[in-house]
Design an enzyme around this catalytic site. Structure first.
Site, PDB file in Angstrom:
ATOM      1  N   HIS A 225      45.257  40.793  37.862  1.00  0.00           N
ATOM      2  CA  HIS A 225      45.539  40.196  36.555  1.00  0.00           C
ATOM      3  C   HIS A 225      44.723  38.934  36.333  1.00  0.00           C
ATOM      4  CE1 HIS A 225      47.382  39.108  32.901  1.00  0.00           C
ATOM      5  NE2 HIS A 225      48.572  38.738  33.302  1.00  0.00           N
ATOM      6  N   HIS A 265      38.944  47.326  31.231  1.00  0.00           N
ATOM      7  CA  HIS A 265      40.190  46.723  30.777  1.00  0.00           C
ATOM      8  C   HIS A 265      41.167  47.826  30.427  1.00  0.00           C
ATOM      9  CE1 HIS A 265      42.974  44.202  28.479  1.00  0.00           C
ATOM     10  NE2 HIS A 265      42.382  43.161  29.009  1.00  0.00           N
ATOM     11  N   ASP A 316      37.015  37.798  31.506  1.00  0.00           N
ATOM     12  CA  ASP A 316      36.797  37.088  32.770  1.00  0.00           C
ATOM     13  C   ASP A 316      35.319  36.994  33.134  1.00  0.00           C
ATOM     14  OD1 ASP A 316      39.612  36.763  33.490  1.00  0.00           O
ATOM     15  OD2 ASP A 316      39.616  38.927  33.699  1.00  0.00           O
TER      16      ASP A 316
END
Length: 379
Positions: A225, A265, A316
């Site tokens: 996560h 994702h 990210d």
């Protein structure tokens, strides 16, 4: 079918929310109807908090009042600093430290003893305190573990600028403050991600707000996560130190069975819109510093993975090089994620309290059915 198994609850609708919406096919993210592009480029983090918590963008007067009330809550009690100092001396891992710190906030909250955990006014105050104090605690922890004294927060700086000031004992320039503020906006909410859902599950038992946010922090600490951006930066540094072409390095890593972090994702089938925005910021920071290698390296990796694996980068991937160029330590990337996402966690918990039902799914039993009891001496 009612009994169809959905591992990971993928595709299962469990709630209705007015907070954020993700269109994974189009690559769109909106907070309460506003596109993430508009908010990231025009709104401050404080404006986004107000939007998430109050349902509409503030007027200038409302924003000034809200920002002032947030700034007033930044200071920590002496007891909180003592706990942070002890965690730093024990060299606790940053996310584990943050989980403990957030839980301890309840000990100093003047509303902690209010019996009605769903009281809207009380939770608005609690949420404001948690969100305002978390950056102070994180900056203090980072300084203490490096042998430096904590820097007291300033009330004349915005949320983002004040954190960078407390982290480095130096007021950031406008470019750094605006970039970090944008990063906070981009991470503020993202539907029913794992940490948000964790907070909602906790709140659904009528546990109070600090418990729900502590649950969320613990969930975010998992490598599937919240830890991807730190892993991305570690990878980029490894590529840099190898003196190999980024494409060659990634190809070799994949051949060896390694996973390249920052791609794919659960929700997006195309490039994460937040990655597009942070990619631009990463390039701008590199150009300002006269060295765009981290951005160029990231682009090379993205192009190869996209062509060979059909995977697009998530938020990210470009937040890694953006934070690194701002001088932020790699191992507090995930705590900074929490520092932003706490705004969304609070908003979702408030929604949960407003129309609460205990979240209690079922599991299909696949174990033995008719075992016969055997006495302990006969086993």
């Amino acid at each position: 079918m009612a009994d169809e198994l959905k591992r990971g609850l993928e595709g299962v609708l469990v709630a209705e929310s007015e907070l954020s919406h993700i269109d994974g096919d189009e690559g769109r993210l909106i907070y309460r109807g506003y596109t993430i592009e508009d908010l990231a480029r025009n709104a401050s983090y404080e404006e986004v908090l107000y939007l998430l918590w109050h349902g509409e963008l503030p007027t200038r007067e409302e924003l000034d009042s809200f920002s002032a009330s947030m700034a007033e809550e930044r200071h920590l009690d002496d007891g909180a600093y003592d706990e942070i100092r002890e965690l730093a001396e024990q060299d606790e891992e940053p996310m584990a430290a943050l989980r403990t710190i957030v839980s301890s906030f309840s000990a100093y909250d003047p509303d902690a003893d209010v019996e009605d955990v769903t009281d809207e006014a009380v939770n608005a105050r609690k949420g404001r305190r948690i969100t305002a104090k978390l950056p102070t605690a994180l900056a203090a922890f980072n300084r203490l573990r490096n042998g430096n004294d904590p820097v007291e927060p300033r009330e004349d700086l915005g949320h983002a600028a004040n954190f960078l000031y407390m982290l480095n004992d130096e007021e950031p320039d406008d470019v750094l403050a605006e970039t970090f503020d944008m990063a906070l906006v981009l991470h503020a909410d993202h539907g029913l991600n794992a940490s948000t859902f964790s907070a909602m599950v906790t709140a659904s038992t009528l546990s109070e707000l600090h418990s729900a946010i502590t649950s969320a922090v613990g969930t975010l600490s998992g490598s599937l996560h919240g830890g991807a951006n730190a892993n991305v930066m570690k990878m980029l540094k490894e590529v840099d130190e190898s003196d190999r072409d980024p494409t060659e390095w990634v190809k070799k890593a994949l051949d060896e069975g390694r996973r390249v972090p920052g791609f794919g994702h659960r929700v997006y089938n195309v490039k994460d819109p937040r990655a597009k925005i942070l990619g631009e910021k990463s390039e701008e920071l590199g150009e300002a510093a006269g060295d765009t290698k981290w951005y160029e390296m990231s682009v090379a990796v993205e192009e190869y993975i996209s062509e060979e694996k059909g995977l697009a980068p998530n938020v990210d991937f470009y937040s890694a090089s953006t934070y690194y160029q701002m001088g932020i330590p790699i191992d507090i990337y995930t705590p900074i994620f929490a520092m932003s996402r706490v705004g969304g966690w609070v908003a979702h918990v408030l929604e949960q309290y407003d129309d609460n039902r205990l979240i209690r799914p079922r599991a299909r039993y696949v174990g033995d059915e008719h075992n016969e009891w055997v006495g302990i001496d006969e086993r």
